[in-house]
Design a protein around this motif. Structure first.
Motif, PDB file in Angstrom:
ATOM      1  N   HIS A 121       0.847  -1.188   0.000  1.00 17.13           N
ATOM      2  CA  HIS A 121       0.000   0.000   0.000  1.00 17.13           C
ATOM      3  C   HIS A 121       0.887   1.245   0.000  1.00 17.13           C
ATOM      4  N   GLU A 122       1.362   1.604  -1.192  1.00 17.58           N
ATOM      5  CA  GLU A 122       2.247   2.750  -1.347  1.00 17.58           C
ATOM      6  C   GLU A 122       2.049   3.387  -2.717  1.00 17.58           C
ATOM      7  N   LYS A 123       2.458   4.641  -2.833  1.00 21.14           N
ATOM      8  CA  LYS A 123       2.544   5.275  -4.140  1.00 21.14           C
ATOM      9  C   LYS A 123       3.753   4.689  -4.870  1.00 21.14           C
ATOM     10  N   TRP A 124       3.602   4.480  -6.165  1.00 22.35           N
ATOM     11  CA  TRP A 124       4.714   3.941  -6.930  1.00 22.35           C
ATOM     12  C   TRP A 124       5.949   4.837  -6.829  1.00 22.35           C
ATOM     13  N   GLU A 125       5.723   6.153  -6.780  1.00 19.73           N
ATOM     14  CA  GLU A 125       6.841   7.089  -6.700  1.00 19.73           C
ATOM     15  C   GLU A 125       7.673   6.891  -5.436  1.00 19.73           C
ATOM     16  N   ASP A 126       7.035   6.378  -4.375  1.00 19.13           N
ATOM     17  CA  ASP A 126       7.720   6.230  -3.088  1.00 19.13           C
ATOM     18  C   ASP A 126       8.140   4.785  -2.800  1.00 19.13           C
TER      19      ASP A 126
END
Length: 279
Positions: A121-126
């Motif tokens: 559960h994360e943004k791809w950028e991070d």
């Protein structure tokens, strides 16, 4: 000495369009999460889009050629490809900003007997994978990636054998162009696979590309619904309803059941490449 053809900066062109978008989903994380929370609240089960079956049919030989056994998927949405990857691979990981999307993926995976899916559960950028996967895969999930070159670089770094990026897109049907000419100030999806090819080319990656043609039927129960539905792309109050009705009724056909129907063509651009460090 210049080996590459001089082209416009495709990454900047893509970023400009993302930044100019009026959709709050592109810039606001919570708005994006709320969209998917509502969307997934209406999903009752596993029902992949028909077009995804043909895309998958084209890609399966590529996956087998590269002996793909592990996969990392960006933005799985409602699982058009996730369960297929899970059946092909011994392990699939999915990354998404939306907990609701990931919960749905895990639920349908369990229902379909695919218990080899894990989620992040994360943004791809991070997201920091911490390892490589044979395949890094993304489809129709790049609309929030203003830095497309950075996105592809992260995919490239996480892939051991293969990267795949794809999107559905299409030219506006004739009636949409006529609505725009009539003053409708139509908002039409601008994204196109050519940005993928251009960005990768300027990164020094010569990608493989295949374009798959599709067609879908649009159907409205009556003329009023037709005008409301197709004019939803127009700026409010910018096109006269009677003018819109006249345009649309020339392009849609009324059937014996009273419904108005027309076929709209679109296409899917499938782009894949071997990771730079391993090519």
């Amino acid at each position: 000495m210049r080996e590459r053809v001089k082209l416009p900066d495709f990454n900047r062109l893509w970023a400009d369009r993302v930044e100019r978008s009026t959709s709050p989903r592109l810039a606001d994380d919570e708005t994006e999460r709320e969209f998917w929370r509502t969307f997934m609240g209406r999903k009752s089960g596993y029902a992949p889009d028909a077009s995804s079956r043909r895309v998958l049919e084209r890609l399966l030989p590529v996956f087998r050629e590269h002996a793909v056994e592990t996969a990392l998927e960006l933005g799985p949405g409602w699982g058009n490809y996730t369960l297929d990857l899970a059946r092909l691979c011994r392990e699939v990981a999915c990354v998404d900003i939306s907990r609701d999307v990931l919960d749905f993926i895990l639920r349908i995976g369990e229902e379909q007997g695919c218990r080899n899916i894990r989620t992040f559960h994360e943004k791809w950028e991070d997201f920091v994978p911490g390892r490589t996967y044979d395949l890094v895969f993304g489809y129709n999930c790049f609309y929030r990636q203003a830095d497309l070159a950075g996105c592809f670089a992260r995919m490239d770094a996480a892939a051991g054998k293969l990267c795949v990026a794809g999107m559905n897109t299409g030219l506006a049907p004739a009636w949409v162009r006529e609505l725009d000419a009539a003053g409708g100030r139509v908002s039409w999806e601008w994204k196109d696979y050519i940005y993928f090819v251009g960005v990768l080319y300027q990164m020094g990656i010569d990608a493989n590309v295949v374009i798959l043609p599709f067609e879908k039927e649009l159907c409205y129960p009556d003329a009023d619904a037709l005008v409301r539905g197709e004019c939803a792309r127009c700026a409010p109050g910018c096109v006269d309803p009677e003018t819109a009705r006249e345009i649309l009724c020339r392009h849609f056909t009324r059937g014996p059941d009273g419904c108005w129907r027309a076929a709209a063509a679109y296409r899917s651009g499938v782009v894949w490449w071997t990771p730079a460090a391993r090519g």
